[in-house]
Design a protein around this motif. Structure first.
Motif, PDB file in Angstrom:
ATOM      1  N   ALA A 301       0.902  -1.165  -0.056  1.00 42.16           N
ATOM      2  CA  ALA A 301       0.000   0.065  -0.117  1.00 42.16           C
ATOM      3  C   ALA A 301       0.816   1.432   0.032  1.00 42.16           C
ATOM      4  O   ALA A 301       0.567   2.170  -0.842  1.00 42.16           O
ATOM      5  CB  ALA A 301      -0.815   0.077   1.454  1.00 42.16           C
ATOM      6  N   ALA A 302       1.998   1.207   0.777  1.00 41.20           N
ATOM      7  CA  ALA A 302       2.883   2.346   1.105  1.00 41.20           C
ATOM      8  C   ALA A 302       3.566   2.920  -0.545  1.00 41.20           C
ATOM      9  O   ALA A 302       3.705   3.865  -0.808  1.00 41.20           O
ATOM     10  CB  ALA A 302       3.995   2.158   1.999  1.00 41.20           C
ATOM     11  N   VAL A 303       3.742   1.695  -1.075  1.00 44.02           N
ATOM     12  CA  VAL A 303       4.620   2.009  -2.596  1.00 44.02           C
ATOM     13  C   VAL A 303       3.578   2.600  -3.480  1.00 44.02           C
ATOM     14  O   VAL A 303       3.975   3.663  -4.120  1.00 44.02           O
ATOM     15  CB  VAL A 303       5.031   0.724  -3.064  1.00 44.02           C
ATOM     16  CG1 VAL A 303       5.348   0.757  -4.554  1.00 44.02           C
ATOM     17  CG2 VAL A 303       6.070   0.086  -2.299  1.00 44.02           C
ATOM     18  N   ARG A 304       2.406   2.240  -3.392  1.00 47.13           N
ATOM     19  CA  ARG A 304       1.237   2.939  -4.057  1.00 47.13           C
ATOM     20  C   ARG A 304       1.371   4.237  -3.700  1.00 47.13           C
ATOM     21  O   ARG A 304       0.971   5.415  -4.468  1.00 47.13           O
ATOM     22  CB  ARG A 304       0.074   2.093  -4.183  1.00 47.13           C
ATOM     23  CG  ARG A 304      -0.099   1.030  -5.012  1.00 47.13           C
ATOM     24  CD  ARG A 304      -1.156   0.219  -4.808  1.00 47.13           C
ATOM     25  NE  ARG A 304      -1.435  -0.884  -6.016  1.00 47.13           N
ATOM     26  CZ  ARG A 304      -0.928  -1.960  -6.089  1.00 47.13           C
ATOM     27  NH1 ARG A 304      -0.054  -2.273  -4.924  1.00 47.13           N
ATOM     28  NH2 ARG A 304      -1.054  -2.794  -7.304  1.00 47.13           N
ATOM     29  N   PHE A 305       1.138   4.492  -2.446  1.00 47.52           N
ATOM     30  CA  PHE A 305       1.134   5.762  -1.869  1.00 47.52           C
ATOM     31  C   PHE A 305       2.191   6.720  -2.420  1.00 47.52           C
ATOM     32  O   PHE A 305       2.236   8.084  -3.188  1.00 47.52           O
ATOM     33  CB  PHE A 305       1.258   6.043  -0.353  1.00 47.52           C
ATOM     34  CG  PHE A 305      -0.108   6.053   0.132  1.00 47.52           C
ATOM     35  CD1 PHE A 305      -1.114   7.237   0.182  1.00 47.52           C
ATOM     36  CD2 PHE A 305      -0.942   5.313   0.734  1.00 47.52           C
ATOM     37  CE1 PHE A 305      -2.414   7.224   0.605  1.00 47.52           C
ATOM     38  CE2 PHE A 305      -2.145   5.017   1.244  1.00 47.52           C
ATOM     39  CZ  PHE A 305      -2.984   6.373   1.306  1.00 47.52           C
ATOM     40  N   ARG A 341      -7.843   4.084  10.107  1.00 51.91           N
ATOM     41  CA  ARG A 341      -9.106   4.855   9.795  1.00 51.91           C
ATOM     42  C   ARG A 341      -9.522   5.147   8.219  1.00 51.91           C
ATOM     43  O   ARG A 341      -9.539   5.622   7.698  1.00 51.91           O
ATOM     44  CB  ARG A 341      -8.984   6.244  10.248  1.00 51.91           C
ATOM     45  CG  ARG A 341      -9.086   6.269  11.697  1.00 51.91           C
ATOM     46  CD  ARG A 341      -8.351   7.385  12.415  1.00 51.91           C
ATOM     47  NE  ARG A 341      -8.972   8.755  12.090  1.00 51.91           N
ATOM     48  CZ  ARG A 341      -8.662  10.039  12.459  1.00 51.91           C
ATOM     49  NH1 ARG A 341      -7.545  10.055  13.304  1.00 51.91           N
ATOM     50  NH2 ARG A 341      -9.188  11.077  12.355  1.00 51.91           N
ATOM     51  N   TRP A 342      -9.921   3.774   7.859  1.00 56.35           N
ATOM     52  CA  TRP A 342     -10.043   3.641   6.353  1.00 56.35           C
ATOM     53  C   TRP A 342     -11.236   4.643   5.812  1.00 56.35           C
ATOM     54  O   TRP A 342     -10.964   4.994   4.531  1.00 56.35           O
ATOM     55  CB  TRP A 342     -10.297   2.088   6.145  1.00 56.35           C
ATOM     56  CG  TRP A 342     -11.200   1.844   4.762  1.00 56.35           C
ATOM     57  CD1 TRP A 342     -12.404   1.127   4.880  1.00 56.35           C
ATOM     58  CD2 TRP A 342     -10.638   2.162   3.612  1.00 56.35           C
ATOM     59  NE1 TRP A 342     -12.602   1.144   3.394  1.00 56.35           N
ATOM     60  CE2 TRP A 342     -11.725   1.604   2.600  1.00 56.35           C
ATOM     61  CE3 TRP A 342      -9.481   2.598   3.166  1.00 56.35           C
ATOM     62  CZ2 TRP A 342     -11.591   1.900   1.159  1.00 56.35           C
ATOM     63  CZ3 TRP A 342      -9.295   2.931   1.699  1.00 56.35           C
ATOM     64  CH2 TRP A 342     -10.437   2.548   0.669  1.00 56.35           C
ATOM     65  N   ALA A 379      -8.834   2.300  -5.746  1.00 60.29           N
ATOM     66  CA  ALA A 379      -9.437   1.181  -6.329  1.00 60.29           C
ATOM     67  C   ALA A 379      -8.712  -0.317  -5.666  1.00 60.29           C
ATOM     68  O   ALA A 379      -9.359  -0.907  -5.207  1.00 60.29           O
ATOM     69  CB  ALA A 379      -9.022   0.848  -7.788  1.00 60.29           C
ATOM     70  N   TYR A 380      -7.252  -0.225  -5.393  1.00 56.56           N
ATOM     71  CA  TYR A 380      -6.694  -1.267  -4.793  1.00 56.56           C
ATOM     72  C   TYR A 380      -7.267  -1.242  -3.421  1.00 56.56           C
ATOM     73  O   TYR A 380      -7.257  -2.324  -2.766  1.00 56.56           O
ATOM     74  CB  TYR A 380      -5.335  -0.694  -4.890  1.00 56.56           C
ATOM     75  CG  TYR A 380      -3.998  -1.785  -4.270  1.00 56.56           C
ATOM     76  CD1 TYR A 380      -3.913  -2.992  -4.787  1.00 56.56           C
ATOM     77  CD2 TYR A 380      -3.602  -1.439  -2.855  1.00 56.56           C
ATOM     78  CE1 TYR A 380      -3.030  -3.787  -3.908  1.00 56.56           C
ATOM     79  CE2 TYR A 380      -2.684  -2.110  -2.154  1.00 56.56           C
ATOM     80  CZ  TYR A 380      -2.463  -3.356  -2.658  1.00 56.56           C
ATOM     81  OH  TYR A 380      -1.612  -4.441  -1.986  1.00 56.56           O
ATOM     82  N   LEU A 381      -7.224  -0.175  -2.619  1.00 55.32           N
ATOM     83  CA  LEU A 381      -7.620  -0.113  -1.180  1.00 55.32           C
ATOM     84  C   LEU A 381      -8.967  -0.820  -0.898  1.00 55.32           C
ATOM     85  O   LEU A 381      -9.506  -1.429   0.033  1.00 55.32           O
ATOM     86  CB  LEU A 381      -7.309   1.232  -0.455  1.00 55.32           C
ATOM     87  CG  LEU A 381      -5.930   1.514  -0.471  1.00 55.32           C
ATOM     88  CD1 LEU A 381      -5.860   3.020   0.166  1.00 55.32           C
ATOM     89  CD2 LEU A 381      -4.965   0.814   0.521  1.00 55.32           C
ATOM     90  N   ALA A 387      -9.016  -6.111   4.564  1.00 57.94           N
ATOM     91  CA  ALA A 387      -7.785  -6.780   5.002  1.00 57.94           C
ATOM     92  C   ALA A 387      -6.826  -5.398   5.670  1.00 57.94           C
ATOM     93  O   ALA A 387      -5.764  -5.329   5.798  1.00 57.94           O
ATOM     94  CB  ALA A 387      -6.914  -7.515   4.095  1.00 57.94           C
ATOM     95  N   LEU A 388      -7.748  -4.179   5.675  1.00 57.82           N
ATOM     96  CA  LEU A 388      -6.922  -2.813   6.301  1.00 57.82           C
ATOM     97  C   LEU A 388      -7.127  -3.170   7.864  1.00 57.82           C
ATOM     98  O   LEU A 388      -8.142  -3.269   8.360  1.00 57.82           O
ATOM     99  CB  LEU A 388      -7.470  -1.604   5.708  1.00 57.82           C
ATOM    100  CG  LEU A 388      -7.488  -1.756   4.148  1.00 57.82           C
ATOM    101  CD1 LEU A 388      -8.168  -0.632   3.611  1.00 57.82           C
ATOM    102  CD2 LEU A 388      -5.910  -1.603   3.870  1.00 57.82           C
ATOM    103  N   VAL A 389      -6.033  -3.024   8.570  1.00 57.81           N
ATOM    104  CA  VAL A 389      -6.232  -2.874   9.855  1.00 57.81           C
ATOM    105  C   VAL A 389      -5.441  -1.632  10.585  1.00 57.81           C
ATOM    106  O   VAL A 389      -4.955  -0.695   9.882  1.00 57.81           O
ATOM    107  CB  VAL A 389      -5.215  -4.014  10.394  1.00 57.81           C
ATOM    108  CG1 VAL A 389      -5.769  -5.430   9.883  1.00 57.81           C
ATOM    109  CG2 VAL A 389      -3.943  -4.147   9.877  1.00 57.81           C
TER     110      VAL A 389
END
Ligand code: ZN
Length: 470
Positions: A301-305, A341-342, A379-381, A387-389
């Motif tokens: 996720a961080a790489v996409r950010f 905090r999704w 879209a990925y998230l 599975a986001l914690v």
């Protein structure tokens, strides 16, 4: 010059190696198995038993021992185990026993089944059971073990350099033997292990999954196919690797369950699973571990950010203010994701998309690129929102948030031997036995699998020096 006079006879030093056979106490028989000769004049290169001599010596010993063992073991089967009647011979058959110390031709007697055991049994049987395997388990073990670490051809070269393995073991032989080890030794081991381990109390485990691509042998159908590799680690820190080809969803799902069983993980084991958000993997996970806590790998996720942030910073060339606004928006979204905090993260990203779309109407350079990255990130998230914690809290508690601990397994299992540098090509339908052998070697369990299949093969803890006569 030389101290030796012309014409002086050259004396040879001779060592004769005799094998003294004592199959029954007090009854001995001697046979010369090797003769080693050297000149009296010796240079450094002569001070040794030559490799070729050592090979000759060990194969000569093997050629004496194996037939005697087969004959004697066969004699014990010459009488009916039930009534004691002597069984009639039905001739012999020949076979070649392939061992680490050479090929040994064998002549094995066939016996007619006793008339007292009518029905249910074959009419005749071999006095020594080769179990359809004429390759010695230890030769199969050594071959498979090194095949997990080096290419087939190299293993063949090494074995024939050091050992009297005959029958020209080439890359093909090494490949076939390893495949048979995967099918006949490792696979049955999986079942045994799974049954044995279900008795164990369920301790929490962490499962990490990652994938990699290997070159396909059948290039007309596909250039690459995917292999999923992973690691299971338990509370005591012991780790177990697994790998399987991503074939049909059903096959992959079965392979995954089997790999988990092998590591002692069942549907009831409290498990945390980390993976990179690969859509197909989620389905497999849900089936195999319905109660697991699933965590999307933070770094994916961080790489996409990071990609989106780069695009945002790029706007600075045109408008520093807009660039700063976009960067701030992304950083806030990322901070929210990190703190579990999704919904807030999603709102921020959606707003950013909206903003970029509006701004792009004005044709600003670089804005389309930013829009693309933010869209993709969102879209990925969304695909993986289950599975986001709360990553920050997990980090604080020392719980894993990344699949980094699996990457080494992927490299060991897939990349090292199957990548393009080595030019190895694999067939997705036959790659499994090789993956099984490799993971067993990396998990250090291959020897156990052999012991389970062939009791007495490479016995543990008795590898000391052989007893020497006083
Ligand atoms: Zn009988």
């Amino acid at each position: 010059m030389g101290s030796r006079d012309e014409g002086e006879p050259v004396t040879k030093l001779v060592w004769r190696v005799k094998l003294v056979t004592e199959l029954q106490a007090g009854e001995t028989m001697e046979v010369e198995v090797a003769r080693i000769e050297r000149d009296e004049q010796a240079g450094l290169a002569d001070l040794r038993l030559r490799l070729s001599e050592a090979k000759q010596l060990t194969s000569a010993l093997q050629a004496e021992i194996v037939p005697a063992q087969v004959t004697i073991a066969g004699e014990h089967r010459c009488a009916c185990a039930v009534c004691g009647r002597r069984l009639a011979s039905k001739g012999y058959y020949t076979a070649t026993f392939r061992s680490l110390f050479g090929d040994v031709p064998m002549r094995i007697r066939r016996l007619l089944a006793c008339p007292c055991r009518n029905g249910g049994l074959a009419k005749s049987f071999a006095a020594f059971d080769l179990e359809a395997a004429t390759v010695a388990p230890e030769l199969a073990y050594v071959t498979a073990r090194y095949t997990a670490l080096a290419p087939f051809g190299k293993v063949a070269d090494l074995l024939s350099e050091l050992l009297p393995v005959s029958g020209a073991p080439n890359a093909g032989t090494v490949r076939n033997r390893t495949m048979r080890v995967g099918e006949a030794i490792v696979q049955p081991n999986v079942t045994t292990m799974a049954t044995r381990l279900t008795a164990r109390p369920a301790e929490p485990v962490v499962v990490g999954l990652d994938g990699g691509y290997v070159r396909s042998r059948h290039r007309q159908d596909e250039r690459h196919f995917e292999v999923v590799a992973g690691k299971v680690s338990d509370a005591r820190g012991s780790q177990s690797r697994f790998a399987f080809a991503r074939n049909s969803p059903t096959i992959a799902s079965g392979a995954f369950k089997q790999a988990l069983a092998m590591a002692g993980v069942t549907a009831d084991t409290p498990a945390t699973v980390l993976c990179d958000g690969h859509a197909g993997l989620w389905r497999m996970l849900r089936e195999a571990l319905p109660n697991a806590t699933v965590v999307l790998d933070w770094w994916h996720a961080a790489v996409r950010f990071e990609h989106a942030l780069q695009a945002a910073r790029g706007l600075g060339a045109v408008d520093a203010h807009l660039a700063a606004e976009a960067v701030r928006g992304l950083e806030r979204a990322k901070w929210r994701l990190w703190h579990g905090r999704w919904p807030g993260c999603r709102r921020k990203l959606a707003a950013l998309c909206h903003w970029a779309r509006r701004t792009s109407i004005h044709g600003m350079a670089g804005i389309a690129r930013l829009e693309h990255h933010v869209d993709e990130l969102l879209a990925y998230l969304e695909r993986n929102h289950g599975a986001l914690v709360h990553y920050a809290a997990r980090r604080r508690n020392g719980e894993p948030i990344s699949t980094a601990f699996v990457e080494s397994a992927v490299n060991e299992i897939i990349a090292k031997r199957m990548n393009k540098k080595q030019q190895m090509r694999w067939n997705r339908t036959t790659v499994q036995p090789f993956l099984d052998v490799r993971t067993e070697v990396l998990n250090d369990t291959l020897e156990d699998a052999f012991r389970r299949r062939y009791p007495g093969c490479r016995p543990a803890n008795v590898d000391g020096p052989i007893a020497l006569a006083a």
